[in-house]
Design an enzyme around this catalytic site. Structure first.
Site, PDB file in Angstrom:
ATOM      1  N   ARG A   1       0.794  -1.273   0.107  1.00  0.00           N
ATOM      2  CA  ARG A   1       0.001   0.121   0.075  1.00  0.00           C
ATOM      3  C   ARG A   1       0.958   1.351   0.091  1.00  0.00           C
ATOM      4  NH1 ARG A   1      -3.539  -2.481   4.954  1.00  0.00           N
ATOM      5  NH2 ARG A   1      -1.473  -3.588   5.019  1.00  0.00           N
TER       6      ARG A   1
ATOM      7  N   LYS B   1      33.472  24.600   4.710  1.00  0.00           N
ATOM      8  CA  LYS B   1      33.395  23.269   4.489  1.00  0.00           C
ATOM      9  C   LYS B   1      34.511  22.715   5.408  1.00  0.00           C
ATOM     10  CE  LYS B   1      35.648  20.207   2.735  1.00  0.00           C
ATOM     11  NZ  LYS B   1      36.653  19.408   2.002  1.00  0.00           N
TER      12      LYS B   1
HETATM   13  C1  UD1 Z   1      -1.981  -6.370  11.050  1.00  0.00           C
HETATM   14  C2  UD1 Z   1      -2.990  -7.537  11.884  1.00  0.00           C
HETATM   15  C3  UD1 Z   1      -4.231  -6.479  12.328  1.00  0.00           C
HETATM   16  C4  UD1 Z   1      -3.699  -5.339  12.980  1.00  0.00           C
HETATM   17  C5  UD1 Z   1      -2.812  -4.666  12.328  1.00  0.00           C
HETATM   18  C6  UD1 Z   1      -2.172  -3.394  13.342  1.00  0.00           C
HETATM   19  C7  UD1 Z   1      -2.887  -9.484  10.895  1.00  0.00           C
HETATM   20  C8  UD1 Z   1      -3.178 -10.734   9.927  1.00  0.00           C
HETATM   21  N1  UD1 Z   1      -3.491  -8.453  10.941  1.00  0.00           N
HETATM   22  O1  UD1 Z   1      -2.579  -6.230   9.962  1.00  0.00           O
HETATM   23  O2  UD1 Z   1      -5.081  -7.289  13.141  1.00  0.00           O
HETATM   24  O3  UD1 Z   1      -5.006  -4.579  13.218  1.00  0.00           O
HETATM   25  O4  UD1 Z   1      -1.602  -5.360  11.800  1.00  0.00           O
HETATM   26  O5  UD1 Z   1      -1.230  -2.595  12.606  1.00  0.00           O
HETATM   27  O6  UD1 Z   1      -1.633 -10.020  11.590  1.00  0.00           O
HETATM   28  N2  UD1 Z   1       4.801  -8.974   7.830  1.00  0.00           N
HETATM   29  C9  UD1 Z   1       6.015  -9.773   7.508  1.00  0.00           C
HETATM   30  N3  UD1 Z   1       5.636 -10.924   6.682  1.00  0.00           N
HETATM   31  C10 UD1 Z   1       4.367 -11.139   6.140  1.00  0.00           C
HETATM   32  C11 UD1 Z   1       3.303  -9.986   6.298  1.00  0.00           C
HETATM   33  C12 UD1 Z   1       3.450  -9.168   7.159  1.00  0.00           C
HETATM   34  O7  UD1 Z   1       6.968  -9.914   8.054  1.00  0.00           O
HETATM   35  O8  UD1 Z   1       4.187 -12.197   5.409  1.00  0.00           O
HETATM   36  C13 UD1 Z   1       4.997  -7.935   8.696  1.00  0.00           C
HETATM   37  C14 UD1 Z   1       5.167  -6.505   7.979  1.00  0.00           C
HETATM   38  O9  UD1 Z   1       6.303  -6.272   7.315  1.00  0.00           O
HETATM   39  C15 UD1 Z   1       4.495  -5.608   8.898  1.00  0.00           C
HETATM   40  C16 UD1 Z   1       3.674  -6.454  10.042  1.00  0.00           C
HETATM   41  O10 UD1 Z   1       4.104  -7.838   9.791  1.00  0.00           O
HETATM   42  O11 UD1 Z   1       5.892  -4.881   9.767  1.00  0.00           O
HETATM   43  C17 UD1 Z   1       2.219  -6.136   9.754  1.00  0.00           C
HETATM   44  O12 UD1 Z   1       1.897  -6.696   8.452  1.00  0.00           O
HETATM   45  P1  UD1 Z   1       0.811  -5.747   7.661  1.00  0.00           P
HETATM   46  O13 UD1 Z   1       0.436  -6.494   6.482  1.00  0.00           O
HETATM   47  O14 UD1 Z   1       1.140  -4.302   7.708  1.00  0.00           O
HETATM   48  O15 UD1 Z   1      -0.566  -6.130   8.705  1.00  0.00           O
HETATM   49  P2  UD1 Z   1      -1.960  -5.242   8.712  1.00  0.00           P
HETATM   50  O16 UD1 Z   1      -2.859  -5.539   7.529  1.00  0.00           O
HETATM   51  O17 UD1 Z   1      -1.590  -3.877   8.928  1.00  0.00           O
HETATM   52 CA    CA Z   2       0.270  -2.882   9.038  1.00  0.00          CA
END
Ligand code: UD1
Ligand code: CA
Length: 466
Positions: free
Chosen positions: A21, A366
């Site tokens: 996103r 500098k």
């Molecule tokens: C997630 C939570 C949601 C919560 C929100 C809060 C899940 C399924 N959902 O959603 O309930 O309200 O965070 O901010 O957990 N990441 C990985 N590997 C992956 C996927 C994600 O390392 O395969 C890491 C991303 O880099 C990120 C974090 O996990 O730092 C959260 O992932 P993101 O995809 O942003 O989750 P949200 O949709 O925000």
């Molecule tokens: Ca997130």
């Protein structure tokens, strides 16, 4: 039963996602807030809890994320787990299985994209996890109520108000979407119980991912205690998923910093909405900051200074009663008390101005020291130079410090008068009390109290010492 309180603390940070996103070529956790990558904020906060070890799940641009992490953490405190394919937050946690599944510990799970969380809040979460119902919980979820919960996972509670499950935005019914209490993505788990439950997480959901958010419900079904720690400050818990959220967070952080500087430190901002100040900067009492000023990094500014519009100061130290006029750029430099700078001056590369020194318009310094009471008022480049006290550098003077291969030093003494348009061909020294004529080209050292003129400059006279 084992007491949670006796368990050591480990931290796991999820930082493997690309962050679709963001619509960026840069991994999301490398985008900057307050001049530092998001992941660095989370690492620094985690360090404040003094855990045994911090595990970081990396994937997208993993090597770069690793380098960013190692700016905050020592190598012996950090461990990296690769998640080659990003199949969801549950899958991400599973990538660290080899390190953690047999640990008797409390695992604090953090998100690399939730950078404002404070150490005090995390400590309170851990405390709740360890003491819930006297013996601690299997999992404790950090939640908050949001007026607009769109995009977050919702906390579904049963008729008694106890935790039932987390439902993601994309999987939620309209009734569930109306729930204001959201999952922060920050939790404490009993490490072994987490890894045991993770094997039962399926990807039969709207996104076809393995959700970490399914684990608490799985544990609850097994009769484990799930606790909720509901926090009150929503800003701390906000996640960054797109650039609008990133910009909003930057604004929030900056607004808080400026308010603190005005209320607690007595700094005047003529137009607080149009100034940018890093959270890490310090500014003294009765300093006045005009609109469109940016103060970045670990900058320190003393009392009673005046900073006019359009100036940017980065990682620099400014003394007391310093006047910096419009449109200056000052990086990695030091300006002592009662100096004046600008307009349109450029200080960089560890430039230093000593007390009462003056730098005027279109002057660049500098890696140069301009001594006490010395002046370079107009159109001048001073690089790799050391200038003594009460010396005047005439308009248009240039240190020719670069011969195409190497940089060379210029040393100018005390009470020297460098005439307008002098070229100083470095390496070169000009002794105390010497004078160079306008337009001279100085390619040899000038002795004390000599007047030199011409191109190349020749000594024509010894001056009387006053
Ligand atoms: C997630 C939570 C949601 C919560 C929100 C809060 C899940 C399924 N959902 O959603 O309930 O309200 O965070 O901010 O957990 N990441 C990985 N590997 C992956 C996927 C994600 O390392 O395969 C890491 C991303 O880099 C990120 C974090 O996990 O730092 C959260 O992932 P993101 O995809 O942003 O989750 P949200 O949709 O925000
Ligand atoms: Ca997130």
């Amino acid at each position: 039963m084992e007491q949670n309180e006796q368990l050591p603390l480990d931290v796991l940070i999820l930082a493997a996602g690309l962050g679709t996103r963001m619509r960026s070529n840069l991994a999301k956790v490398l985008h900057k807030l307050d001049g530092r990558p998001l992941i660095n904020h989370v690492c620094r906060t985690a360090t404040a809890l003094a855990p045994r070890k911090i595990y970081v799940v990396i994937g997208h641009q993993g090597e770069d994320v690793k380098s960013a992490v190692l700016e905050e953490l020592n190598e012996e405190n950090a461990e990296f787990a690769w998640q080659k394919e990003q199949l969801g937050t549950g899958h991400a946690v599973n990538s660290a299985r080899e390190f953690l599944e047999n640990e008797d510990s409390t695992l604090l799970v953090l998100s690399g994209d939730v950078p404002m969380i404070r150490a005090e809040t995390l400590a309170a979460l851990v405390q709740k996890h360890h003491t819930h119902r006297g013996r601690g919980a299997a999992c404790t979820i950090l939640t908050v109520n949001l007026s607009d919960p769109t995009g977050y996972g919702r906390i579904v509670r049963d008729s008694e108000g106890l935790f039932n499950r987390i439902v993601e935005q994309k999987d939620a019914t309209d009734e569930e979407k109306a729930v204001k209490e959201i999952n922060s993505g920050i939790y404490c788990f009993n490490t072994k119980k987490l890894y045991s439950a993770l094997t039962r997480v399926k990807n039969n959901n709207a996104q076809g991912e393995y959700y970490l958010t399914d684990v608490p419900a799985l544990l609850r079904e097994e009769g484990e205690d799930i606790a909720i720690y509901r926090h009150s400050d929503a800003h701390e818990i906000e996640g960054i998923n797109n650039r609008v959220q990133l910009a909003d967070m930057e604004r929030t952080l900056c607004r808080r910093t400026i308010s603190r500087l005005m209320l607690d430190y007595g700094v005047t901002f003529i137009d607080p909405k149009n100034s940018y100040v890093s959270e890490r900067a310090n500014i003294g009492r009765d300093t006045i900051i005009y609109p469109n000023v940016a103060i970045e990094g670990e900058t320190v500014i003393g009392d009673g200074c005046l900073i006019r519009s359009g100036t940017r100061i980065t990682n620099s130290r400014i003394g007391r009663s310093v006047e910096i006029l419009d449109n200056c750029v000052i990086t990695d430099s030091e300006i002592s008390d009662t100096c004046t700078v600008g307009p349109m001056a450029h200080l960089r590369g560890h430039a230093r101005m000593e007390e009462k020194a003056k730098v005027g318009n279109f002057v660049e310094l500098k890696k140069t020291i301009l001594g006490r009471g010395s002046k370079a008022n107009h159109l001048t480049y001073l690089g790799d130079a050391t200038i003594g006290e009460k010396t005047n550098i005439g308009a248009g003077t240039i240190t020719c410090n670069y011969d195409g291969k190497n940089k060379h030093a210029t040393a100018i003494g005390n009470n020297v008068r460098i005439g307008s348009d002098t070229m100083l061909i470095a390496p070169v020294k000009v002794g105390d009390g010497a004078v160079t004529g306008a337009g001279s080209v100085v390619n040899k050292d000038v002795e004390e109290n000599k007047l030199v003129v011409g191109a190349p400059a020749r000594a024509i006279k010894t001056l009387n010492q006053e």
